[in-house]
Write a protein that holds these residues in place. Structure first.
Motif, PDB file in Angstrom:
ATOM      1  N   PRO A  64       0.852  -1.194   0.000  1.00 32.32           N
ATOM      2  CA  PRO A  64       0.000   0.000   0.000  1.00 32.32           C
ATOM      3  C   PRO A  64       0.886   1.242   0.000  1.00 32.32           C
ATOM      4  CG  PRO A  64      -0.609  -1.511   1.772  1.00 32.32           C
ATOM      5  CD  PRO A  64       0.664  -2.025   1.187  1.00 32.32           C
ATOM      6  N   PRO A  65       0.406   2.317  -0.557  1.00 27.61           N
ATOM      7  CA  PRO A  65       1.198   3.545  -0.560  1.00 27.61           C
ATOM      8  C   PRO A  65       1.531   3.985   0.865  1.00 27.61           C
ATOM      9  CG  PRO A  65      -0.794   3.807  -1.891  1.00 27.61           C
ATOM     10  CD  PRO A  65      -0.917   2.500  -1.179  1.00 27.61           C
ATOM     11  N   GLY A  66       2.676   4.577   1.014  1.00 34.03           N
ATOM     12  CA  GLY A  66       3.048   5.069   2.339  1.00 34.03           C
ATOM     13  C   GLY A  66       4.550   5.181   2.436  1.00 34.03           C
ATOM     14  N   THR A  67       5.000   5.744   3.535  1.00 33.01           N
ATOM     15  CA  THR A  67       6.439   5.790   3.794  1.00 33.01           C
ATOM     16  C   THR A  67       6.773   4.659   4.746  1.00 33.01           C
ATOM     17  OG1 THR A  67       6.457   8.152   3.467  1.00 33.01           O
ATOM     18  CG2 THR A  67       8.323   7.215   4.660  1.00 33.01           C
ATOM     19  N   TYR A  68       7.830   3.944   4.413  1.00 33.35           N
ATOM     20  CA  TYR A  68       8.200   2.756   5.176  1.00 33.35           C
ATOM     21  C   TYR A  68       9.606   2.915   5.747  1.00 33.35           C
ATOM     22  CZ  TYR A  68       4.280   0.300   2.997  1.00 33.35           C
ATOM     23  OH  TYR A  68       3.033  -0.089   2.596  1.00 33.35           O
TER      24      TYR A  68
END
Lengths: 633, 343
Positions: A238-242
């Protein structure tokens, strides 16, 4: 060098794979944890899903070359969503004979073993307990053996920089890292950047490590022993900062976050203990966040000073592991009696006594639930993976503040030290933990005088007011002696003690009203078997349930974060399925609680080996319990 | 408001009397207990200490003495056995503006809590620690304590205690405590003066109060503290003065290389040989030598301030942001170091 290495990887064919489990093993002083951690970090940056299992001895440096000194690190990287570090390794890197002997059983038949062939002299073989050289006696015939004189190749190049003797040998783990990075098409620039940063203070060591890394990479390009490179595609996420996170760091950051979310000055009283010390280390770095750390003289003082800080208005924490928890027991009882917010973090390890300090276990659950004198209930929360440690710490703080109660937060050695990618939460979505200190009197005495009653409770939460020193007019005394309901004065009255005991229990029971609904995964509608888990068994259970379901079994899984009070919807859930299984890294502590509370025939699946469950172990237990004939599959 | 400031700006502090420091709780010590006079002395002294009631915290452990907080109209914690110094350390670190008192007996602070006492002292936590030494376990009804004399016959030592006693002041000085004093429950004025000095001290102040337990160890210090014996048996410590006591100052204390501090007839030595008391000596060895006089409390015993030196207070060296700055800090922390973004 960059151009050359990147350009020439193309000279060997590349094979796309979805999943690989690599196990690195060497002497405690060989830097295998560092090597593994960095391979993990670049794999995270490559977008893979990953899970790790550091597996190291309690001794800082057991005699070099011996079996007790072997330190291992297992990492699994995947293009798919994974929840465990893998049941068995596909590739083993063994830096010496002891590492080979100790870890070979964790490599699958036909797997690749990359051996540092330097150091297989008779003396080295002796130390590892080999009668004959395994590299020459056909005992590795079932494996794909890649012999690499890592020490020699490293030393030869590194010496050119002016690094001498033993110092030069120390870079050989970077050779191994370079070779692995080449094999799995990792970006060498990420590694170089990290080495430059990490060893910035000593140019010679920095250059030696970069050189060793590059020699390892080049060896891969030129050797005929490894004809192909492999690549693992990024996982679709899923989109996001990891970021990559381990459990102890996630938990420490949760503590820092709770300080910001509550606005409360935060206090950590702690005494060094494996595997909890890293939380103290991390928090000690953040005075700017309003965190005061106090390294106490012992476990008891760590907890007692936290009680004092809580009395004075701080959000107080104390971090420890099982033996320290035992020492803190009386102080936690005091905190229950004082009804002050306090979070006690227990990073569980193998026990009893010193037990297995660096290994994992879930055997402190009953200690957390019951390990105190008197009727002394308190909320208990357990993290299930590195990526939810942050949120668990925030929830622990939230309950402690709202209900003015000590809370025990359980993690374990596996969660603490293993890492996985974590999708960073939106900070604006985190809860508001702000609270108010009492500022005025709250009771009119018989003589009409306004006074402050420290044990006059909020009718909804049953929490008492938090009146902190420095507040005029609210001076009050509290202590471990039983207090009169309301006034808080000493009371030995029998009916009052009954009432206060009931009130303390009711207050803690009420915490369950704030829980989210439990989520049952898998065949939640029609499962033949429900697996109930808590804590770090989450990954192995989730993987096992999926395997059984894909083989046609009907299985559901519910995982508990809140172990006291138990969620209000748990009773219905555990009674809904014909069979209930409870895998735990103890002798059946949660299953005992579930059996007694819900009168169900919960079956314990137990492992107390200092290691997490593998998915295969749980899978096989599920099949047994489902009555399937596993051998037919 | 630090301790120093409060003592130099007393005008800001509302004037109080002893009664303002008394709580509404019935005092439940045995009639005739020395604790009553100690409680009175502290409550009489507090109005002169330049501190507000709401800024005062009294922490006790377990034992007769440790019940003290209940009787003080201040903030208070009655903790668990031995842990009062640790609890108080947390209070003092969380709010350095508070005046934090630790009250405990010889069992509480030297036996089960000995470790915490040592560390509170060596760290120089800003605490005023009052140890009521009655040389017996009172609340558990009369067992020998870590300060009981060897050979003491009690319920738990019918053949006489085998344990060598601790000398509380020697222990405190061994931990390099920055303020060390002794007083006794038969002299309220002396107690008040010592308590005020202890409170004024920045850092850990340790005061041993010789206290009579009239039920389980009656007359424990009578040889020293009874009015008729004091002139011969109490050695008053006066800053800057040669140490003399006895009728017409006939006795004095000199330093002896073999035996540390020894009591002499002043007639036998010259005035210059007498030890001049200096509580500010940086090295604790002379104070230690004085603490070894009368190890069994049956010889002339020094009373007063043994040591008062200025050292940094714990927690001042590594300051912490008082108020957590807020959510932006979380965002910055989570995004520090290596992260990657999936669109």
């Amino acid at each position: 060098m960059t151009e050359q290495t990147q350009g020439s990887t193309a000279t060997k064919p590349s094979e796309e794979i979805t999943d690989v489990v690599i196990r690195l093993a060497g002497d405690s002083g060989d830097g295998m944890q560092l090597t593994g951690t960095q391979f993990t970090a670049v794999s995270a940056l490559a977008g893979n899903d990953l899970a790790t299992l550091p597996d190291f001895p309690a001794e800082i440096r057991a005699p070099a070359g011996t079996l007790p000194g072997v330190s291992a690190f297992q990492v699994r990287i995947s293009s798919e969503d994974i929840s465990t570090p893998g049941d068995i390794a596909d590739v083993l890197v063994a830096m010496n004979p002891a590492a080979l002997r100790s870890e070979l059983s964790k490599l699958r038949q036909g797997g690749m073993v990359i051996v540092n062939s330097d150091g297989f002299e008779e003396r080295d073989l002796d130390k590892a307990g080999y009668d004959a050289n395994p590299l020459t006696d056909d005992s590795l015939a079932d494996y794909q053996v890649v012999e690499v004189p890592m020490t020699d190749l490293t030393v030869r190049k590194v010496k050119e920089l002016g690094v001498k003797g033993r110092e030069a040998e120390r870079s050989k783990n970077f050779f191994a890292l370079g070779l692995l990075c080449w094999m799995y098409s990792r970006n060498p620039d990420d590694l170089r950047a990290w080495i430059e940063d990490r060893f910035a203070k000593d140019e010679l060591i920095r250059d030696a490590n970069i050189t060793a890394f590059e020699v390892g990479w080049s060896f891969g390009e030129t050797t005929e022993l490894i004809p192909v490179t492999r690549s693992v595609a990024p996982m679709e996420r899923p989109p996001g900062t990891y970021r990559n996170i381990n459990g102890n760091t996630g938990l420490a950051w949760g503590i820092i976050a709770a300080a910001q979310l509550s606005g409360l000055p935060t206090y950590l009283g702690s005494y060094p203990i494996t595997p909890a010390s890293d939380i103290l280390h991390e928090l000690a770095k953040h005075p700017e966040a309003g965190i005061r750390t106090f390294q106490a003289e012992d476990e008891i003082a760590a907890a007692a000073s936290s009680v004092g800080a809580a009395f004075a208005g701080d959000l107080a924490w104390t971090t420890t592991s099982g033996p320290g928890m035992a020492l803190k027991g009386e102080t936690i009882g005091l905190a229950i009696s004082l009804e002050l917010p306090l979070v006690i973090v227990d990073i569980q390890r193998g026990g009893p006594s010193t037990g297995l300090p660096t290994k994992t276990e879930q055997s402190d659950l009953t200690q957390a639930l019951f390990g105190r004198h008197g009727e002394s209930p308190l909320p208990v929360i357990a993290a299930s993976r590195p990526a939810d440690s942050f949120e668990c710490a925030i929830q622990a703080a939230e309950i402690a503040i709202k209900y003015r109660t000590p809370v025990i937060l359980l993690s374990d050695g596996y969660i603490a030290n293993s890492s996985e990618p974590w999708c960073l939460p939106d900070v604006e979505d985190l809860p508001d933990l702000s609270t108010t200190y009492a500022t005025g009197t709250n009771h009119t005495g018989a003589d009409g005088v306004e006074e402050f009653w420290p044990y006059l409770r909020d009718p909804d939460t049953l929490a008492r007011p938090w009146a902190i020193p420095g507040t005029p007019g609210l001076e009050h005394r509290i202590g471990g002696i039983e207090k009169a309901d309301g006034s808080g004065d000493i009371s030995y009255d029998p009916d009052n003690h009954q009432a206060m005991t009931d009130l303390r229990a009711a207050k803690v029971a009420g915490v369950a009203r704030g829980y989210r609904k439990l989520e049952v995964t898998g065949d939640s509608e029609d499962a033949d078997l429900l697996v109930v888990g808590w804590g770090s068994t989450w990954g192995a259970i989730a993987a096992a349930v999926e395997r059984v379901r894909s083989a046609g079994g009907k299985v559901a899984h519910v995982h508990l974060r809140n172990l006291n009070p138990l969620p209000e919807d748990l009773g219905d859930i555990v009674r809904r399925y014909p069979k209930v299984m409870v895998p735990e890294l103890n002798l059946g502590q949660l299953s005992m609680v579930l059996r007694s509370k819900y009168l169900i025939d919960a079956q314990s699946v137990s492992k107390v080996a200092g290691l997490p469950f593998t998915a295969g172990e749980i899978e096989s237990e599920i099949h047994k319990m489902l009555g399937d004939d596993w051998s037919d599959r | 408001m630090s301790t120093t400031e409060t003592t130099t700006t007393p005008v800001e502090i509302p004037s109080t009397t002893r009664a303002d420091w008394q709580s509404d709780q019935e005092v439940r010590w045995c009639p005739g207990c020395g604790d009553y006079t100690i409680l009175a002395a502290l409550q009489f002294a507090l109005p002169d200490m330049g501190v507000r009631r709401e800024d005062t915290v009294v922490v006790g452990g377990i034992g007769c003495a440790a019940r003290f907080p209940y009787y003080m109209n201040t903030y208070g914690v009655h903790g668990i056995h031995g842990r009062a110094p640790a609890i108080a350390t947390g209070v003092a670190l969380a709010n350095p503006d508070l005046s934090v008192f630790v009250i405990g007996g010889d069992g509480d602070l030297l036996s089960i809590g000995g470790n915490h006492l040592l560390h509170a002292l060596r760290r120089n936590v800003n605490l005023t620690i009052l140890l009521f030494n009655n040389r017996i376990y009172g609340l558990t009804k009369g067992q020998y304590s870590p300060t009981s004399e060897q050979g003491k016959v009690t319920k738990s030592s019918p053949q006489g205690s085998e344990d060598a006693p601790l000398i509380p002041l020697s222990v405190a000085l061994g931990a390099d405590a920055t303020f060390v004093a002794r007083t006794h429950d038969m002299d309220r004025k002396h107690m008040e003066e010592v308590f005020k000095r202890a409170h004024q001290h920045r850092g850990a102040a340790f005061v041993e109060v010789l206290q009579n337990c009239n039920v389980f160890n009656n007359h424990a210090y009578e040889q020293i503290t009874a009015r008729k014996n004091r002139e011969d048996m109490i050695i008053p410590l006066t800053q800057g003065e040669p140490i003399r006591f006895g009728p017409d100052g006939s006795k004095g204390v000199v330093l002896d290389p073999k035996h540390g501090a020894v009591v002499v007839d002043t007639a036998d030595v010259s005035e210059d040989d007498l030890l001049v008391h200096d509580e500010a000596r940086d090295h604790p060895s002379v104070a230690f030598a004085l603490s070894r006089l009368s190890p069994n409390m049956d010889e002339p015993t020094p009373m007063g301030v043994f040591r008062a030196v200025d050292k940094p207070v714990y927690g001042e060296r590594n300051p912490v942001t008082e108020q957590p700055p807020g959510r932006q800090l979380i965002t910055d922390l989570l995004h520090s170091g290596s992260t990657w973004t999936v669109d």
